[in-house]
Design an enzyme around this catalytic site. Structure first.
Site, PDB file in Angstrom:
ATOM      1  N   GLN A 174       0.818  -1.215   0.000  1.00  0.00           N
ATOM      2  CA  GLN A 174       0.000   0.000   0.000  1.00  0.00           C
ATOM      3  C   GLN A 174       0.853   1.266   0.000  1.00  0.00           C
ATOM      4  O   GLN A 174       0.333   2.370  -0.011  1.00  0.00           O
ATOM      5  CB  GLN A 174      -0.917   0.004   1.226  1.00  0.00           C
ATOM      6  CG  GLN A 174      -1.951  -1.112   1.191  1.00  0.00           C
ATOM      7  CD  GLN A 174      -2.698  -1.247   2.516  1.00  0.00           C
ATOM      8  OE1 GLN A 174      -2.440  -0.532   3.483  1.00  0.00           O
ATOM      9  NE2 GLN A 174      -3.627  -2.185   2.564  1.00  0.00           N
ATOM     10  N   HIS A 239      -0.924   0.017   5.752  1.00  0.00           N
ATOM     11  CA  HIS A 239      -1.414   0.963   6.768  1.00  0.00           C
ATOM     12  C   HIS A 239      -0.454   2.120   7.018  1.00  0.00           C
ATOM     13  O   HIS A 239      -0.060   2.383   8.158  1.00  0.00           O
ATOM     14  CB  HIS A 239      -1.756   0.231   8.079  1.00  0.00           C
ATOM     15  CG  HIS A 239      -2.857  -0.777   7.921  1.00  0.00           C
ATOM     16  ND1 HIS A 239      -3.362  -1.519   8.972  1.00  0.00           N
ATOM     17  CD2 HIS A 239      -3.549  -1.174   6.830  1.00  0.00           C
ATOM     18  CE1 HIS A 239      -4.322  -2.329   8.519  1.00  0.00           C
ATOM     19  NE2 HIS A 239      -4.435  -2.134   7.218  1.00  0.00           N
ATOM     20  N   GLU A 331     -14.956   3.889   9.169  1.00  0.00           N
ATOM     21  CA  GLU A 331     -15.486   4.966  10.013  1.00  0.00           C
ATOM     22  C   GLU A 331     -15.300   6.348   9.414  1.00  0.00           C
ATOM     23  O   GLU A 331     -14.328   6.606   8.717  1.00  0.00           O
ATOM     24  CB  GLU A 331     -14.752   4.962  11.379  1.00  0.00           C
ATOM     25  CG  GLU A 331     -14.969   3.727  12.195  1.00  0.00           C
ATOM     26  CD  GLU A 331     -14.319   3.809  13.571  1.00  0.00           C
ATOM     27  OE1 GLU A 331     -13.729   4.854  13.898  1.00  0.00           O
ATOM     28  OE2 GLU A 331     -14.418   2.814  14.307  1.00  0.00           O
ATOM     29  N   TYR A 341      -9.982   7.383  19.469  1.00  0.00           N
ATOM     30  CA  TYR A 341     -11.040   6.872  18.588  1.00  0.00           C
ATOM     31  C   TYR A 341     -11.225   5.355  18.679  1.00  0.00           C
ATOM     32  O   TYR A 341     -11.976   4.777  17.906  1.00  0.00           O
ATOM     33  CB  TYR A 341     -10.805   7.379  17.157  1.00  0.00           C
ATOM     34  CG  TYR A 341     -11.037   8.882  17.103  1.00  0.00           C
ATOM     35  CD1 TYR A 341     -12.289   9.387  16.821  1.00  0.00           C
ATOM     36  CD2 TYR A 341     -10.027   9.771  17.455  1.00  0.00           C
ATOM     37  CE1 TYR A 341     -12.539  10.747  16.845  1.00  0.00           C
ATOM     38  CE2 TYR A 341     -10.258  11.150  17.485  1.00  0.00           C
ATOM     39  CZ  TYR A 341     -11.511  11.627  17.183  1.00  0.00           C
ATOM     40  OH  TYR A 341     -11.764  12.975  17.226  1.00  0.00           O
ATOM     41  N   TYR A 352     -10.874  -9.922   8.855  1.00  0.00           N
ATOM     42  CA  TYR A 352     -11.140 -10.223   7.447  1.00  0.00           C
ATOM     43  C   TYR A 352     -11.506 -11.689   7.226  1.00  0.00           C
ATOM     44  O   TYR A 352     -12.210 -12.020   6.292  1.00  0.00           O
ATOM     45  CB  TYR A 352      -9.932  -9.871   6.585  1.00  0.00           C
ATOM     46  CG  TYR A 352      -9.763  -8.384   6.425  1.00  0.00           C
ATOM     47  CD1 TYR A 352     -10.732  -7.627   5.781  1.00  0.00           C
ATOM     48  CD2 TYR A 352      -8.645  -7.747   6.928  1.00  0.00           C
ATOM     49  CE1 TYR A 352     -10.593  -6.270   5.650  1.00  0.00           C
ATOM     50  CE2 TYR A 352      -8.491  -6.378   6.785  1.00  0.00           C
ATOM     51  CZ  TYR A 352      -9.473  -5.646   6.147  1.00  0.00           C
ATOM     52  OH  TYR A 352      -9.328  -4.296   6.028  1.00  0.00           O
TER      53      TYR A 352
END
Ligand code: HEC
Length: 458
Positions: A174, A239, A331, A341, A352
């Site tokens: 990513q 991430h 979210e 949070y 997953y």
């Protein structure tokens, strides 16, 4: 197990999962088949019991669905499962039912009936390689990042060759060259900010923010604004976050949990949170954890799994962020300093592979999202539309779905989401959204890789 296979599983599984629909599968599917299929059908379309997809269950809240499963209903002849299934499993079943509801509607391609005027989609530029972020310059041209590491300038209908000398990005999984943003005073100071992933010679990496200027299509005046310290880097290539927001002399950006969930609750880590710095990289004196012993000083929040969408509400000046949750827990959060949070202590999602993470969706001292998507849409960029071509959508928040290939429009009043609509679907993975100088809505799309704009239908 062979070391390399294991490494692949550890490194690549969440990488495949984030941003992809893995719905209707995994351990939870076995639980459903064992306990529910006999009455509600193997495909949830009903049998002795009614269908769990379609009109009726859609109208039930998550809590109401959970109550049906937990307590049953004697009059309706639905057995109670509270002695058979754990709260976590019941929660996972609710997500599973939502996923199947989504699968039923996902087959409808192309745009839904939009609330405002109809629009048409025009291709602005194709031939890009995984475009990620974009930013308009005052002259109406724009910059676009390619995840492989290129920054490119689109001027007068032409895509220039990559800007020479941009900081080298670690293009893995990513990671790569991610967001691009301009300083609010760009017209006078020329500063351009880049968000990227970086790795050292050992192949350990983290998120970084750089700024520089472009002269003769070359990156000059380079400065590092933030680099993940070596002790907080990892070999995992997922991430990283991130988005860059510049506002009132401050710089906000986000880093994901880097695959180490606990880091999001660890005050000393930079991972799993939003950061705030001065626009030149100094840590502001009034940051919430600045004077907390051992805390990572630029921390602005805690408990965010992987934020890839951030924008400022033009009406209130408030910062909003969207984060990739686990399966079924994407979210939208209203961001305020020093707040937690909740990830991974509370979440509206499950793993997953269909195993539950926790049944806890709320806890004392932890913020609730303003909206969560179950099933996940794999939410990426968010953007408050500020143009004039769609006056009825002015100041509405648009949210991009990767896996769902959906563009969501949200109306926010008094910091609450009061309306949600899917205005586009099935045109590719949506990575980022921007308002063009002429007032069109620009979308950065992957598969196929291109930038399009939405303009009102003639
Ligand atoms: C013995 C048959 C039976 C089994 C087993 C069963 N159900 Fe039901 N369920 C029913 C009946 C009958 C209803 C009544 C309403 C209807 O027909 O949908 C119902 C209603 C529901 C509702 C409310 C639906 C609505 O539209 O209001 C949910 C949710 C539900 N079941 C989920 C489950 C889940 C999840 C399982 C497995 C853990 C399960 N049920 C197992 C028979 C069953």
């Amino acid at each position: 197990m062979n070391k390399w296979i294991r490494l692949w599983l550890v490194c690549c599984f969440p990488l495949i999962a984030d941003g992809q629909l893995r719905i209707g599968t995994g351990q939870i599917s076995g639980i459903y088949q064992e306990h529910c299929a006999v009455c509600h059908g193997r495909d949830l379309r009903g049998g002795l019991g009614g269908p769990l997809v379609g009109q009726m269950p859609n109208k039930l809240t998550d809590e109401a669905l959970a109550r049906w499963i937990r307590d049953g209903n004697v009059d309706a002849n639905m057995p109670a499962f509270k002695d058979i299934l754990s709260e976590q499993e019941i929660r996972a079943l609710v997500i599973y039912i939502r996923e199947h509801q989504q699968m039923q509607t996902a087959s409808q391609r192309t745009q839904t009936e939009p609330s405002g005027r109809g629009f048409v989609m025009e291709t602005v530029v194709g031939g890009l390689s995984t475009p990620w972020g974009m930013a308009f310059l005052p002259d109406g041209s724009f910059l676009v990042t390619e995840r492989s590491g290129n920054l490119r300038h689109f001027v007068e209908g032409e895509l220039r060759s990559p800007v020479r000398g941009v900081p080298k990005a670690w293009a893995s999984g990513q990671g790569g060259l991610l967001d691009v943003a301009l300083h609010p005073d760009f017209a006078s100071n020329g500063w351009i900010y880049l968000g990227l992933s970086q790795s050292d010679w050992k192949g350990s990496g983290g998120t970084a923010i750089a700024r520089g200027r472009i002269r003769d299509n070359t990156w000059v005046d380079h400065e590092w604004i933030f680099q993940t310290p070596p002790e907080h880097r990892t070999r995992r290539s997922f991430h990283f976050g991130t988005r860059i927001i510049l506002k009132d002399g401050f710089l906000f950006f986000a880093i994901g949990d880097r695959g180490e969930q606990a880091s999001a609750q660890d005050l000393s880590s930079p991972n799993g949170r939003v950061h705030r710095l001065h626009d030149d990289g100094r840590v502001p004196e009034d940051n919430p954890f600045r004077n907390t012993e051992g805390a990572f000083p630029s921390s602005w929040t805690l408990g965010n799994r992987n934020i890839q969408g951030m924008d400022v509400d033009p009406v209130t000046g408030q910062l909003w962020a969207a984060e990739h949750g686990p399966r079924g827990g994407d979210e939208l959060n209203l961001i305020a300093p020093g707040l937690n949070y909740g990830w991974p202590v509370i979440t509206h999602g499950m793993n997953y592979d269909g195993t539950p993470i926790t049944e806890k969706t709320e806890a004392e001292g932890m913020e609730q999202p303003k909206l969560y998507w179950t099933p996940s849409i794999a939410v990426c960029g968010i953007h408050f539309y500020t143009g004039s071509l769609f006056p009825e959508w002015r100041n509405h928040l648009f949210a991009a779905g990767l896996a769902s290939e959906q563009l969501h429009r949200l109306k926010i009043v008094n910091n609450e989401v009061v309306e949600e609509e899917v205005v586009l679907r099935g045109e590719g993975r949506i990575r980022a959204i921007a308002t063009g100088p002429e007032g069109a809505i620009y979308l950065v799309l992957n598969t196929p890789d291109r930038i399009v704009r939405l303009v009102p239908a003639p």
